[in-house]
Write a protein that holds these residues in place. Sequence first.
Motif, PDB file in Angstrom:
ATOM      1  N   SER A 457       2.389   0.796   8.400  1.00  7.65           N
ATOM      2  CA  SER A 457       1.976   0.143   7.159  1.00  7.65           C
ATOM      3  C   SER A 457       1.167  -1.121   7.444  1.00  7.65           C
ATOM      4  N   SER A 471       3.582  -5.998   1.760  1.00  3.46           N
ATOM      5  CA  SER A 471       3.449  -4.859   2.666  1.00  3.46           C
ATOM      6  C   SER A 471       3.147  -3.612   1.869  1.00  3.46           C
ATOM      7  N   SER A 472       2.399  -2.696   2.480  1.00  5.73           N
ATOM      8  CA  SER A 472       2.060  -1.437   1.833  1.00  5.73           C
ATOM      9  C   SER A 472       3.186  -0.437   2.029  1.00  5.73           C
ATOM     10  N   SER A 473       3.094   0.691   1.330  1.00  6.77           N
ATOM     11  CA  SER A 473       3.993   1.797   1.620  1.00  6.77           C
ATOM     12  C   SER A 473       3.530   2.487   2.899  1.00  6.77           C
ATOM     13  N   ARG A 474       4.270   3.477   3.339  1.00  7.84           N
ATOM     14  CA  ARG A 474       3.990   4.124   4.617  1.00  7.84           C
ATOM     15  C   ARG A 474       2.670   4.893   4.577  1.00  7.84           C
TER      16      ARG A 474
END
Length: 614
Positions: A457, A471-474
Amino acid sequence: MKNLLCIALLLFASLFASVSGASAVEIALDPTQHHLGDNFKEELRPSEPEGLVYTTTFTLDPPADIRSAELRLTVKSVVQGPTDEFLDKVYLNEIYVGTLNDYIPRGTADSAEVDIRIPVHPTLFNLGNNTLKISSGSSSDDSNYDDFEFYNLTLQLNEIEPVTLEPPLKVAWTYELPWQLAYGRPPGVTLAADGVLYIEGGDFGETIIIAVDAETGTLLWSKEWSGVRGVDLEYKDGVLFAVHSTNIDALDAKTGEILWSKEYPNTRWGMPVVFGNSLFVSTPDDRYVAAIDTENGTLKWEYELNISDVGTEGRGYELSRVVVNGNLVVFGYLEKPDDEGIIALNAHTGDVVWEFVYPGKVLHLEPFLYKDLVYASRPRSIIALSVESGEEVWKTNNWGFENVVEVTDGKLFVGFSNPSVLKPETGEILNEYSYSNVSFFKAVISDKFIYCTDSSSILFLNSSTGGLVWSSSRIKGYDVSKPLLYKDKLYLVSTEGTLYSFEHGEEGMFFTKGLESSASYYFPQVAIAAMLILLVILLIKIKNRALVFGSWLIALTGVIFLSIKALEPYSAGLGFGFFVALAFLFMFVILLIGIAFLVYGIRKEGMKKEMKEK
Protein backbone atom coordinates in the motif's frame (compact mmCIF):
# COMPACT_ATOMS: atom_id res chain seq x y z
CA MET A 1 20.44 43.36 -7.68
CA LYS A 2 17.14 44.46 -9.23
CA ASN A 3 16.03 41.09 -10.59
CA LEU A 4 13.66 39.02 -8.45
CA LEU A 5 12.60 35.49 -9.34
CA CYS A 6 10.34 32.85 -7.79
CA ILE A 7 12.72 29.99 -7.03
CA ALA A 8 13.50 27.83 -3.99
CA LEU A 9 16.25 25.50 -2.99
CA LEU A 10 16.30 22.25 -4.94
CA LEU A 11 14.96 19.08 -3.33
CA PHE A 12 17.92 17.00 -4.53
CA ALA A 13 17.11 13.39 -5.02
CA SER A 14 18.73 9.97 -5.33
CA LEU A 15 19.30 7.23 -6.89
CA PHE A 16 16.66 6.22 -9.77
CA ALA A 17 15.49 10.10 -9.82
CA SER A 18 12.57 11.73 -11.61
CA VAL A 19 12.79 14.79 -13.87
CA SER A 20 9.72 16.92 -13.46
CA GLY A 21 8.02 19.24 -15.93
CA ALA A 22 10.35 22.21 -16.11
CA SER A 23 10.35 25.72 -17.51
CA ALA A 24 13.44 27.77 -18.30
CA VAL A 25 13.96 31.19 -16.73
CA GLU A 26 16.77 33.56 -17.57
CA ILE A 27 18.06 36.07 -15.03
CA ALA A 28 20.09 38.94 -16.51
CA LEU A 29 22.71 39.60 -13.83
CA ASP A 30 24.94 42.15 -15.54
CA PRO A 31 25.11 43.07 -19.28
CA THR A 32 28.06 45.51 -19.03
CA GLN A 33 31.75 44.90 -19.86
CA HIS A 34 34.20 44.20 -17.05
CA HIS A 35 37.98 43.91 -17.11
CA LEU A 36 39.65 41.91 -14.35
CA GLY A 37 43.43 41.76 -13.90
CA ASP A 38 46.35 44.02 -13.07
CA ASN A 39 47.49 45.51 -16.42
CA PHE A 40 46.28 48.18 -18.83
CA LYS A 41 45.06 46.51 -22.05
CA GLU A 42 43.82 48.73 -24.84
CA GLU A 43 42.10 45.79 -26.60
CA LEU A 44 39.87 45.09 -23.58
CA ARG A 45 36.76 47.00 -22.54
CA PRO A 46 37.36 48.90 -20.32
CA SER A 47 41.10 49.11 -20.92
CA GLU A 48 41.82 49.86 -17.26
CA PRO A 49 41.34 46.85 -14.93
CA GLU A 50 38.72 47.36 -12.24
CA GLY A 51 40.41 44.96 -9.83
CA LEU A 52 41.07 41.28 -9.27
CA VAL A 53 37.60 40.26 -8.06
CA TYR A 54 34.10 40.97 -9.39
CA THR A 55 31.08 40.45 -7.13
CA THR A 56 27.34 40.74 -7.73
CA THR A 57 24.28 39.73 -5.72
CA PHE A 58 20.83 38.54 -6.70
CA THR A 59 17.71 37.31 -4.96
CA LEU A 60 15.78 34.05 -5.41
CA ASP A 61 12.36 33.66 -3.86
CA PRO A 62 9.90 30.75 -3.57
CA PRO A 63 7.98 28.69 -4.61
CA ALA A 64 9.61 26.86 -7.56
CA ASP A 65 12.50 24.34 -7.45
CA ILE A 66 15.64 24.29 -9.57
CA ARG A 67 16.39 21.19 -11.64
CA SER A 68 19.48 22.50 -13.45
CA ALA A 69 21.32 25.79 -13.82
CA GLU A 70 23.92 27.38 -16.09
CA LEU A 71 26.00 30.51 -15.69
CA ARG A 72 26.32 32.12 -19.12
CA LEU A 73 28.70 34.89 -20.13
CA THR A 74 30.83 36.14 -23.00
CA VAL A 75 34.58 36.32 -22.35
CA LYS A 76 37.67 37.55 -24.17
CA SER A 77 41.39 36.90 -23.62
CA VAL A 78 40.96 34.12 -21.01
CA VAL A 79 43.90 31.71 -20.81
CA GLN A 80 42.92 28.38 -22.35
CA GLY A 81 42.65 25.32 -20.15
CA PRO A 82 43.67 22.90 -18.92
CA THR A 83 46.19 24.94 -16.98
CA ASP A 84 47.57 25.14 -13.45
CA GLU A 85 48.13 28.89 -13.72
CA PHE A 86 45.90 31.90 -14.33
CA LEU A 87 42.80 30.04 -13.16
CA ASP A 88 39.93 32.52 -13.37
CA LYS A 89 37.64 31.05 -10.74
CA VAL A 90 33.89 31.43 -10.21
CA TYR A 91 32.20 31.14 -6.82
CA LEU A 92 28.52 30.97 -5.87
CA ASN A 93 27.82 31.76 -2.23
CA GLU A 94 31.55 31.29 -1.51
CA ILE A 95 31.49 27.76 -2.95
CA TYR A 96 33.78 27.07 -5.90
CA VAL A 97 31.79 26.53 -9.12
CA GLY A 98 34.50 26.26 -11.76
CA THR A 99 37.10 28.10 -13.84
CA LEU A 100 36.48 30.08 -17.01
CA ASN A 101 39.63 28.51 -18.47
CA ASP A 102 38.08 25.03 -18.73
CA TYR A 103 35.39 26.27 -21.11
CA ILE A 104 37.60 28.00 -23.70
CA PRO A 105 37.88 25.87 -26.89
CA ARG A 106 41.40 24.91 -27.88
CA GLY A 107 42.87 27.09 -30.59
CA THR A 108 40.80 30.15 -29.62
CA ALA A 109 42.57 33.38 -30.53
CA ASP A 110 43.31 35.74 -27.65
CA SER A 111 41.27 38.47 -29.34
CA ALA A 112 38.22 36.24 -29.94
CA GLU A 113 35.06 36.64 -27.89
CA VAL A 114 33.69 33.32 -26.65
CA ASP A 115 30.25 32.48 -25.29
CA ILE A 116 30.63 29.96 -22.48
CA ARG A 117 28.21 28.07 -20.27
CA ILE A 118 29.21 26.80 -16.85
CA PRO A 119 26.82 24.25 -15.31
CA VAL A 120 26.02 25.01 -11.66
CA HIS A 121 24.91 22.41 -9.15
CA PRO A 122 21.35 23.33 -8.10
CA THR A 123 21.94 22.86 -4.37
CA LEU A 124 24.44 25.74 -4.32
CA PHE A 125 21.67 28.34 -4.54
CA ASN A 126 20.29 29.95 -1.39
CA LEU A 127 16.68 30.79 -0.79
CA GLY A 128 16.85 34.59 -0.76
CA ASN A 129 20.16 36.44 -1.19
CA ASN A 130 22.93 34.93 -3.33
CA THR A 131 26.44 36.13 -4.14
CA LEU A 132 28.32 35.44 -7.38
CA LYS A 133 32.06 36.11 -7.50
CA ILE A 134 34.56 35.95 -10.39
CA SER A 135 38.28 36.28 -9.67
CA SER A 136 41.36 36.80 -11.83
CA GLY A 137 43.89 33.96 -11.69
CA SER A 138 47.55 34.53 -10.96
CA SER A 139 50.84 33.02 -12.05
CA SER A 140 52.45 30.39 -9.83
CA ASP A 141 54.50 33.02 -7.96
CA ASP A 142 51.63 35.57 -7.78
CA SER A 143 53.76 38.05 -9.77
CA ASN A 144 51.06 38.86 -12.29
CA TYR A 145 47.38 38.16 -12.99
CA ASP A 146 45.31 37.15 -15.97
CA ASP A 147 43.71 40.13 -17.73
CA PHE A 148 40.41 39.28 -19.38
CA GLU A 149 37.07 40.77 -20.27
CA PHE A 150 33.55 39.45 -19.68
CA TYR A 151 29.98 40.70 -20.16
CA ASN A 152 26.36 39.55 -20.66
CA LEU A 153 26.41 37.72 -17.33
CA THR A 154 23.18 35.69 -16.99
CA LEU A 155 21.79 32.68 -15.14
CA GLN A 156 19.71 30.12 -17.00
CA LEU A 157 17.53 28.20 -14.55
CA ASN A 158 15.28 25.23 -15.29
CA GLU A 159 12.50 25.13 -12.73
CA ILE A 160 10.58 22.07 -11.60
CA GLU A 161 6.87 22.28 -10.93
CA PRO A 162 6.49 21.71 -7.18
CA VAL A 163 4.71 18.50 -6.15
CA THR A 164 1.95 19.14 -3.62
CA LEU A 165 -0.02 15.89 -3.78
CA GLU A 166 -2.38 15.62 -0.82
CA PRO A 167 -4.24 12.57 0.50
CA PRO A 168 -6.59 10.84 -0.12
CA LEU A 169 -5.71 9.24 -3.45
CA LYS A 170 -7.68 7.43 -6.12
CA VAL A 171 -6.52 5.48 -9.16
CA ALA A 172 -6.26 7.73 -12.23
CA TRP A 173 -5.35 4.92 -14.67
CA THR A 174 -3.50 1.61 -14.91
CA TYR A 175 -1.29 0.04 -17.57
CA GLU A 176 -0.39 -3.63 -17.87
CA LEU A 177 3.35 -3.99 -18.48
CA PRO A 178 4.45 -6.15 -21.43
CA TRP A 179 6.63 -8.50 -19.41
CA GLN A 180 6.36 -11.00 -16.59
CA LEU A 181 7.84 -9.90 -13.29
CA ALA A 182 10.18 -12.30 -11.53
CA TYR A 183 9.98 -12.80 -7.78
CA GLY A 184 11.50 -9.93 -5.87
CA ARG A 185 10.91 -6.20 -5.65
CA PRO A 186 9.27 -4.88 -8.84
CA PRO A 187 11.05 -2.25 -10.91
CA GLY A 188 9.42 1.15 -10.54
CA VAL A 189 9.13 3.99 -13.00
CA THR A 190 12.76 4.73 -13.89
CA LEU A 191 12.21 8.41 -14.61
CA ALA A 192 9.65 10.93 -15.79
CA ALA A 193 10.38 13.85 -18.09
CA ASP A 194 8.45 16.23 -20.32
CA GLY A 195 5.14 14.45 -19.78
CA VAL A 196 6.46 10.91 -20.36
CA LEU A 197 7.15 7.99 -17.99
CA TYR A 198 10.04 5.67 -18.85
CA ILE A 199 10.09 2.13 -17.44
CA GLU A 200 12.82 -0.44 -17.95
CA GLY A 201 12.21 -4.16 -17.54
CA GLY A 202 12.01 -7.46 -19.36
CA ASP A 203 12.49 -11.20 -19.13
CA PHE A 204 13.81 -14.25 -21.00
CA GLY A 205 17.01 -12.53 -22.16
CA GLU A 206 15.29 -9.39 -23.45
CA THR A 207 15.28 -5.91 -22.00
CA ILE A 208 12.51 -3.48 -22.89
CA ILE A 209 12.00 0.26 -22.42
CA ILE A 210 8.46 1.53 -22.64
CA ALA A 211 7.44 5.19 -22.83
CA VAL A 212 3.97 5.95 -21.46
CA ASP A 213 2.04 9.22 -21.47
CA ALA A 214 2.11 10.41 -17.85
CA GLU A 215 -1.36 11.94 -18.02
CA THR A 216 -3.33 9.19 -19.78
CA GLY A 217 -1.29 5.97 -19.52
CA THR A 218 -1.19 5.60 -23.30
CA LEU A 219 1.80 3.71 -24.71
CA LEU A 220 3.89 6.09 -26.86
CA TRP A 221 6.72 3.78 -27.93
CA SER A 222 8.83 0.85 -26.83
CA LYS A 223 12.28 -0.50 -27.64
CA GLU A 224 13.81 -3.96 -27.15
CA TRP A 225 17.35 -5.23 -26.76
CA SER A 226 18.06 -8.95 -27.04
CA GLY A 227 20.72 -10.60 -24.91
CA VAL A 228 21.02 -7.55 -22.65
CA ARG A 229 20.67 -7.73 -18.89
CA GLY A 230 19.21 -4.38 -17.91
CA VAL A 231 19.39 -0.86 -19.29
CA ASP A 232 20.20 2.25 -17.21
CA LEU A 233 18.46 5.46 -18.28
CA GLU A 234 19.25 9.17 -18.02
CA TYR A 235 17.56 12.20 -19.60
CA LYS A 236 18.48 15.69 -20.74
CA ASP A 237 16.76 18.22 -23.02
CA GLY A 238 14.65 15.79 -25.03
CA VAL A 239 17.30 13.05 -25.24
CA LEU A 240 17.02 9.72 -23.42
CA PHE A 241 20.37 8.01 -22.82
CA ALA A 242 20.19 4.20 -22.62
CA VAL A 243 23.33 2.56 -21.21
CA HIS A 244 23.51 -1.20 -21.69
CA SER A 245 26.52 -3.47 -21.51
CA THR A 246 29.28 -1.91 -23.66
CA ASN A 247 26.87 0.37 -25.56
CA ILE A 248 25.34 3.79 -25.09
CA ASP A 249 22.34 4.80 -27.22
CA ALA A 250 20.99 8.34 -27.39
CA LEU A 251 17.27 8.23 -28.21
CA ASP A 252 14.74 10.87 -29.12
CA ALA A 253 12.77 10.87 -25.87
CA LYS A 254 9.43 11.46 -27.63
CA THR A 255 9.73 8.85 -30.39
CA GLY A 256 12.42 6.36 -29.33
CA GLU A 257 14.36 7.02 -32.55
CA ILE A 258 18.12 6.51 -32.16
CA LEU A 259 20.06 9.79 -32.51
CA TRP A 260 23.48 8.19 -32.05
CA SER A 261 24.83 4.90 -30.78
CA LYS A 262 28.33 4.10 -29.60
CA GLU A 263 30.06 0.92 -28.48
CA TYR A 264 32.93 1.08 -25.99
CA PRO A 265 34.63 -2.33 -26.21
CA ASN A 266 35.54 -4.35 -23.13
CA THR A 267 33.77 -2.04 -20.66
CA ARG A 268 30.31 -2.68 -19.24
CA TRP A 269 29.03 0.78 -18.36
CA GLY A 270 26.16 1.64 -16.05
CA MET A 271 24.64 4.23 -13.69
CA PRO A 272 24.70 7.29 -16.03
CA VAL A 273 24.60 10.87 -14.71
CA VAL A 274 24.31 13.95 -16.95
CA PHE A 275 25.91 17.24 -15.92
CA GLY A 276 26.41 20.03 -18.42
CA ASN A 277 27.29 18.50 -21.79
CA SER A 278 28.83 15.35 -20.33
CA LEU A 279 27.37 11.94 -19.56
CA PHE A 280 29.33 10.41 -16.69
CA VAL A 281 29.26 6.62 -16.35
CA SER A 282 30.90 4.08 -14.07
CA THR A 283 31.20 0.30 -13.96
CA PRO A 284 29.23 -1.40 -11.16
CA ASP A 285 31.44 -4.49 -11.27
CA ASP A 286 34.72 -3.13 -12.63
CA ARG A 287 37.16 -0.24 -12.12
CA TYR A 288 36.37 2.43 -14.73
CA VAL A 289 34.79 5.89 -14.78
CA ALA A 290 34.34 7.89 -17.98
CA ALA A 291 32.98 11.13 -19.40
CA ILE A 292 31.01 10.94 -22.68
CA ASP A 293 30.05 13.89 -24.90
CA THR A 294 26.23 14.09 -24.86
CA GLU A 295 26.13 15.52 -28.40
CA ASN A 296 27.84 12.68 -30.26
CA GLY A 297 29.02 9.99 -27.82
CA THR A 298 32.71 10.87 -28.09
CA LEU A 299 34.77 9.57 -25.17
CA LYS A 300 36.24 12.63 -23.43
CA TRP A 301 38.30 10.70 -20.89
CA GLU A 302 38.43 7.38 -19.07
CA TYR A 303 39.79 6.70 -15.59
CA GLU A 304 41.02 3.27 -14.48
CA LEU A 305 41.18 2.42 -10.79
CA ASN A 306 44.14 0.28 -9.76
CA ILE A 307 45.05 0.92 -6.16
CA SER A 308 47.29 -2.09 -5.64
CA ASP A 309 50.05 -3.93 -7.46
CA VAL A 310 47.85 -7.01 -7.46
CA GLY A 311 45.42 -5.30 -9.83
CA THR A 312 42.50 -7.50 -10.78
CA GLU A 313 44.24 -10.85 -10.28
CA GLY A 314 42.17 -12.65 -7.69
CA ARG A 315 40.47 -9.41 -6.73
CA GLY A 316 37.22 -7.75 -7.69
CA TYR A 317 36.07 -4.15 -7.98
CA GLU A 318 32.78 -2.40 -7.28
CA LEU A 319 32.11 1.25 -8.05
CA SER A 320 29.19 3.39 -6.97
CA ARG A 321 27.16 5.81 -9.04
CA VAL A 322 29.08 9.06 -9.50
CA VAL A 323 28.01 12.43 -8.13
CA VAL A 324 29.08 15.56 -10.03
CA ASN A 325 29.30 19.25 -9.19
CA GLY A 326 30.85 20.48 -12.46
CA ASN A 327 34.44 20.54 -11.21
CA LEU A 328 34.66 17.12 -9.64
CA VAL A 329 33.33 13.63 -10.29
CA VAL A 330 33.09 11.75 -6.98
CA PHE A 331 32.52 8.00 -6.56
CA GLY A 332 32.94 5.29 -3.97
CA TYR A 333 34.98 2.17 -4.64
CA LEU A 334 35.50 -1.25 -3.15
CA GLU A 335 38.50 -3.33 -4.15
CA LYS A 336 37.82 -6.71 -2.60
CA PRO A 337 38.50 -7.87 -0.06
CA ASP A 338 39.74 -4.93 2.02
CA ASP A 339 40.37 -1.64 0.19
CA GLU A 340 37.59 0.93 0.21
CA GLY A 341 37.26 4.68 -0.16
CA ILE A 342 36.04 7.68 -2.12
CA ILE A 343 37.87 9.27 -5.06
CA ALA A 344 37.31 12.69 -6.65
CA LEU A 345 38.36 13.21 -10.29
CA ASN A 346 38.72 16.42 -12.27
CA ALA A 347 35.48 16.54 -14.28
CA HIS A 348 37.28 17.96 -17.34
CA THR A 349 40.37 15.71 -17.46
CA GLY A 350 39.68 12.62 -15.31
CA ASP A 351 42.77 13.25 -13.17
CA VAL A 352 42.63 12.31 -9.48
CA VAL A 353 42.15 15.37 -7.25
CA TRP A 354 41.81 13.67 -3.87
CA GLU A 355 41.13 10.29 -2.28
CA PHE A 356 39.57 9.40 1.05
CA VAL A 357 40.52 5.94 2.31
CA TYR A 358 38.47 4.40 5.07
CA PRO A 359 40.54 2.00 7.21
CA GLY A 360 39.20 -1.42 7.94
CA LYS A 361 36.88 -3.88 6.26
CA VAL A 362 33.50 -2.15 6.12
CA LEU A 363 30.44 -1.68 3.95
CA HIS A 364 30.46 -0.11 0.49
CA LEU A 365 30.80 3.69 0.39
CA GLU A 366 27.98 5.38 -1.56
CA PRO A 367 28.59 9.16 -1.79
CA PHE A 368 25.84 11.78 -1.76
CA LEU A 369 26.50 15.42 -2.74
CA TYR A 370 24.91 18.52 -1.24
CA LYS A 371 26.39 22.03 -1.55
CA ASP A 372 30.10 21.77 -0.62
CA LEU A 373 29.94 18.45 1.24
CA VAL A 374 30.04 14.79 0.19
CA TYR A 375 28.24 12.41 2.55
CA ALA A 376 28.93 8.72 2.93
CA SER A 377 27.50 6.06 5.20
CA ARG A 378 29.45 3.83 7.51
CA PRO A 379 28.15 1.06 9.72
CA ARG A 380 26.41 2.98 12.50
CA SER A 381 27.66 6.38 11.34
CA ILE A 382 27.51 9.09 8.66
CA ILE A 383 30.57 11.07 7.60
CA ALA A 384 30.76 14.35 5.71
CA LEU A 385 33.78 15.26 3.57
CA SER A 386 34.78 18.55 1.99
CA VAL A 387 34.04 18.22 -1.73
CA GLU A 388 37.12 20.33 -2.54
CA SER A 389 39.72 18.60 -0.35
CA GLY A 390 38.24 15.26 0.73
CA GLU A 391 38.96 16.06 4.38
CA GLU A 392 36.50 14.88 7.02
CA VAL A 393 34.28 17.76 8.21
CA TRP A 394 32.05 15.89 10.68
CA LYS A 395 31.04 12.41 11.74
CA THR A 396 27.83 11.37 13.49
CA ASN A 397 27.55 8.05 15.28
CA ASN A 398 24.20 6.39 15.69
CA TRP A 399 23.09 2.76 15.64
CA GLY A 400 21.22 1.90 12.50
CA PHE A 401 22.44 4.59 10.09
CA GLU A 402 22.94 2.98 6.70
CA ASN A 403 22.69 5.49 3.88
CA VAL A 404 21.99 9.11 2.99
CA VAL A 405 18.74 9.21 1.07
CA GLU A 406 17.90 12.82 0.34
CA VAL A 407 18.31 16.44 1.37
CA THR A 408 14.98 18.24 1.50
CA ASP A 409 14.08 21.59 3.03
CA GLY A 410 17.57 21.90 4.53
CA LYS A 411 17.37 18.49 6.24
CA LEU A 412 19.51 15.42 5.65
CA PHE A 413 17.41 12.24 5.63
CA VAL A 414 19.37 9.10 6.47
CA GLY A 415 18.25 5.66 7.31
CA PHE A 416 17.53 2.10 6.96
CA SER A 417 16.89 0.40 10.29
CA ASN A 418 16.79 3.70 12.18
CA PRO A 419 15.47 6.51 9.92
CA SER A 420 16.67 9.89 11.13
CA VAL A 421 17.00 13.52 10.12
CA LEU A 422 20.30 15.40 10.47
CA LYS A 423 21.47 18.96 10.03
CA PRO A 424 23.52 18.86 6.78
CA GLU A 425 26.16 21.35 7.92
CA THR A 426 27.03 19.77 11.27
CA GLY A 427 25.53 16.26 11.46
CA GLU A 428 23.42 17.20 14.47
CA ILE A 429 20.52 14.74 14.90
CA LEU A 430 17.28 16.69 14.52
CA ASN A 431 14.83 13.80 14.69
CA GLU A 432 14.70 10.02 14.90
CA TYR A 433 11.59 8.29 13.56
CA SER A 434 10.15 5.49 15.64
CA TYR A 435 7.26 4.63 13.33
CA SER A 436 8.05 1.12 12.09
CA ASN A 437 6.69 1.62 8.56
CA VAL A 438 9.00 4.53 7.70
CA SER A 439 11.33 3.37 4.93
CA PHE A 440 13.29 6.10 3.18
CA PHE A 441 14.43 3.61 0.55
CA LYS A 442 10.88 3.25 -0.76
CA ALA A 443 9.94 6.89 -0.33
CA VAL A 444 9.89 10.33 -1.92
CA ILE A 445 10.38 13.11 0.62
CA SER A 446 8.97 16.63 0.51
CA ASP A 447 8.89 19.39 3.11
CA LYS A 448 5.40 18.22 4.17
CA PHE A 449 5.05 14.50 3.44
CA ILE A 450 7.03 11.31 3.10
CA TYR A 451 5.33 9.47 0.23
CA CYS A 452 6.18 5.88 1.09
CA THR A 453 5.19 2.36 0.04
CA ASP A 454 5.27 -0.79 2.08
CA SER A 455 4.74 -4.26 0.60
CA SER A 456 1.14 -3.61 -0.39
CA SER A 457 0.00 0.00 0.00
CA ILE A 458 0.82 3.71 -0.12
CA LEU A 459 1.57 5.59 3.09
CA PHE A 460 1.57 9.35 3.66
CA LEU A 461 3.76 10.21 6.64
CA ASN A 462 4.39 13.55 8.29
CA SER A 463 7.95 14.49 7.28
CA SER A 464 8.52 16.32 10.57
CA THR A 465 7.38 13.60 12.95
CA GLY A 466 7.18 10.41 10.86
CA GLY A 467 3.59 9.90 12.00
CA LEU A 468 1.09 8.21 9.70
CA VAL A 469 -1.25 10.68 7.97
CA TRP A 470 -3.05 8.38 5.50
CA SER A 471 -2.75 4.94 3.92
CA SER A 472 -4.36 3.32 0.90
CA SER A 473 -6.07 -0.05 0.79
CA ARG A 474 -4.11 -3.05 -0.46
CA ILE A 475 -2.74 -3.11 -3.99
CA LYS A 476 -2.67 -6.40 -5.90
CA GLY A 477 0.71 -8.08 -5.73
CA TYR A 478 2.93 -9.24 -2.89
CA ASP A 479 5.05 -6.10 -3.25
CA VAL A 480 5.00 -2.67 -4.88
CA SER A 481 7.86 -0.48 -6.07
CA LYS A 482 9.19 2.75 -4.71
CA PRO A 483 6.80 5.55 -5.73
CA LEU A 484 7.64 8.29 -8.20
CA LEU A 485 6.05 11.74 -7.95
CA TYR A 486 5.54 13.75 -11.12
CA LYS A 487 3.47 16.92 -11.23
CA ASP A 488 0.15 16.04 -9.54
CA LYS A 489 0.36 12.25 -9.66
CA LEU A 490 2.07 9.34 -7.89
CA TYR A 491 3.22 6.29 -9.88
CA LEU A 492 4.24 2.79 -8.82
CA VAL A 493 4.48 -0.75 -10.20
CA SER A 494 3.13 -3.87 -8.50
CA THR A 495 4.41 -7.43 -8.81
CA GLU A 496 1.22 -8.18 -10.73
CA GLY A 497 2.92 -6.31 -13.60
CA THR A 498 0.61 -3.30 -13.35
CA LEU A 499 1.68 0.34 -13.56
CA TYR A 500 -0.61 2.45 -11.35
CA SER A 501 -1.19 6.19 -11.58
CA PHE A 502 -2.73 7.79 -8.49
CA GLU A 503 -4.11 11.31 -8.14
CA HIS A 504 -5.85 13.26 -5.41
CA GLY A 505 -9.46 12.19 -5.21
CA GLU A 506 -12.38 10.94 -3.18
CA GLU A 507 -11.99 7.60 -1.44
CA GLY A 508 -14.45 4.75 -1.85
CA MET A 509 -16.70 3.55 0.96
CA PHE A 510 -14.14 1.10 2.37
CA PHE A 511 -11.34 1.08 -0.20
CA THR A 512 -9.24 3.57 -2.15
CA LYS A 513 -11.30 4.57 -5.17
CA GLY A 514 -10.13 2.53 -8.14
CA LEU A 515 -8.91 -0.32 -5.91
CA GLU A 516 -12.34 -1.69 -4.96
CA SER A 517 -11.28 -5.06 -6.40
CA SER A 518 -8.89 -5.30 -3.46
CA ALA A 519 -11.97 -6.20 -1.40
CA SER A 520 -11.25 -9.81 -2.42
CA TYR A 521 -8.20 -9.66 -0.13
CA TYR A 522 -10.56 -9.50 2.84
CA PHE A 523 -12.66 -12.49 1.68
CA PRO A 524 -10.89 -15.03 3.96
CA GLN A 525 -11.50 -13.02 7.13
CA VAL A 526 -15.12 -12.26 6.28
CA ALA A 527 -15.88 -15.79 5.03
CA ILE A 528 -14.34 -17.56 8.04
CA ALA A 529 -16.14 -15.22 10.44
CA ALA A 530 -19.42 -15.99 8.64
CA MET A 531 -18.65 -19.72 8.81
CA LEU A 532 -18.12 -19.53 12.59
CA ILE A 533 -21.43 -17.68 13.04
CA LEU A 534 -23.12 -20.28 10.84
CA LEU A 535 -21.61 -23.09 12.93
CA VAL A 536 -22.99 -21.58 16.14
CA ILE A 537 -26.46 -21.17 14.60
CA LEU A 538 -26.48 -24.75 13.26
CA LEU A 539 -25.36 -26.16 16.60
CA ILE A 540 -28.22 -24.32 18.28
CA LYS A 541 -30.82 -25.36 15.72
CA ILE A 542 -29.71 -28.95 14.99
CA LYS A 543 -29.13 -31.54 17.67
CA ASN A 544 -27.18 -33.96 15.43
CA ARG A 545 -23.72 -32.49 16.08
CA ALA A 546 -21.93 -34.99 13.86
CA LEU A 547 -24.11 -34.05 10.90
CA VAL A 548 -23.52 -30.34 11.61
CA PHE A 549 -19.75 -30.70 11.95
CA GLY A 550 -19.48 -32.93 8.89
CA SER A 551 -21.44 -30.58 6.63
CA TRP A 552 -19.68 -27.54 8.05
CA LEU A 553 -16.16 -28.96 7.62
CA ILE A 554 -16.86 -29.98 4.01
CA ALA A 555 -18.13 -26.44 3.31
CA LEU A 556 -15.04 -25.06 5.07
CA THR A 557 -12.77 -26.75 2.52
CA GLY A 558 -14.56 -24.78 -0.20
CA VAL A 559 -14.10 -21.54 1.76
CA ILE A 560 -10.37 -22.27 2.19
CA PHE A 561 -10.00 -22.95 -1.54
CA LEU A 562 -11.78 -19.68 -2.45
CA SER A 563 -9.63 -17.84 0.14
CA ILE A 564 -6.44 -19.13 -1.51
CA LYS A 565 -7.68 -17.90 -4.89
CA ALA A 566 -8.60 -14.52 -3.36
CA LEU A 567 -5.18 -14.11 -1.72
CA GLU A 568 -3.14 -15.29 -4.70
CA PRO A 569 -2.97 -11.89 -6.51
CA TYR A 570 -1.62 -10.29 -3.32
CA SER A 571 0.68 -13.04 -2.11
CA ALA A 572 2.00 -15.04 -5.09
CA GLY A 573 5.71 -15.73 -4.60
CA LEU A 574 7.79 -15.29 -1.45
CA GLY A 575 6.79 -18.71 -0.06
CA PHE A 576 3.15 -18.54 -1.14
CA GLY A 577 3.55 -21.83 -3.03
CA PHE A 578 4.67 -23.57 0.16
CA PHE A 579 1.72 -22.00 1.99
CA VAL A 580 -0.66 -23.26 -0.73
CA ALA A 581 0.76 -26.79 -0.48
CA LEU A 582 0.20 -26.80 3.29
CA ALA A 583 -3.28 -25.34 2.82
CA PHE A 584 -4.25 -28.06 0.35
CA LEU A 585 -2.90 -30.73 2.70
CA PHE A 586 -4.90 -29.12 5.51
CA MET A 587 -7.99 -29.01 3.25
CA PHE A 588 -7.61 -32.72 2.46
CA VAL A 589 -7.43 -33.60 6.17
CA ILE A 590 -10.45 -31.38 6.94
CA LEU A 591 -12.38 -32.91 4.04
CA LEU A 592 -11.70 -36.47 5.30
CA ILE A 593 -12.71 -35.51 8.83
CA GLY A 594 -15.81 -33.77 7.46
CA ILE A 595 -16.80 -36.80 5.42
CA ALA A 596 -16.27 -39.04 8.45
CA PHE A 597 -18.47 -36.78 10.62
CA LEU A 598 -21.09 -36.55 7.87
CA VAL A 599 -21.23 -40.33 7.39
CA TYR A 600 -21.45 -40.84 11.14
CA GLY A 601 -24.15 -38.16 11.39
CA ILE A 602 -26.18 -39.73 8.59
CA ARG A 603 -25.93 -43.16 10.23
CA LYS A 604 -26.90 -41.66 13.56
CA GLU A 605 -29.87 -39.95 11.96
CA GLY A 606 -30.86 -43.29 10.32
CA MET A 607 -30.59 -45.16 13.58
CA LYS A 608 -32.75 -42.54 15.30
CA LYS A 609 -35.36 -42.90 12.54
CA GLU A 610 -35.37 -46.69 12.94
CA MET A 611 -35.82 -46.33 16.71
CA LYS A 612 -38.85 -44.12 16.18
CA GLU A 613 -40.40 -46.55 13.70
CA LYS A 614 -40.08 -49.42 16.20
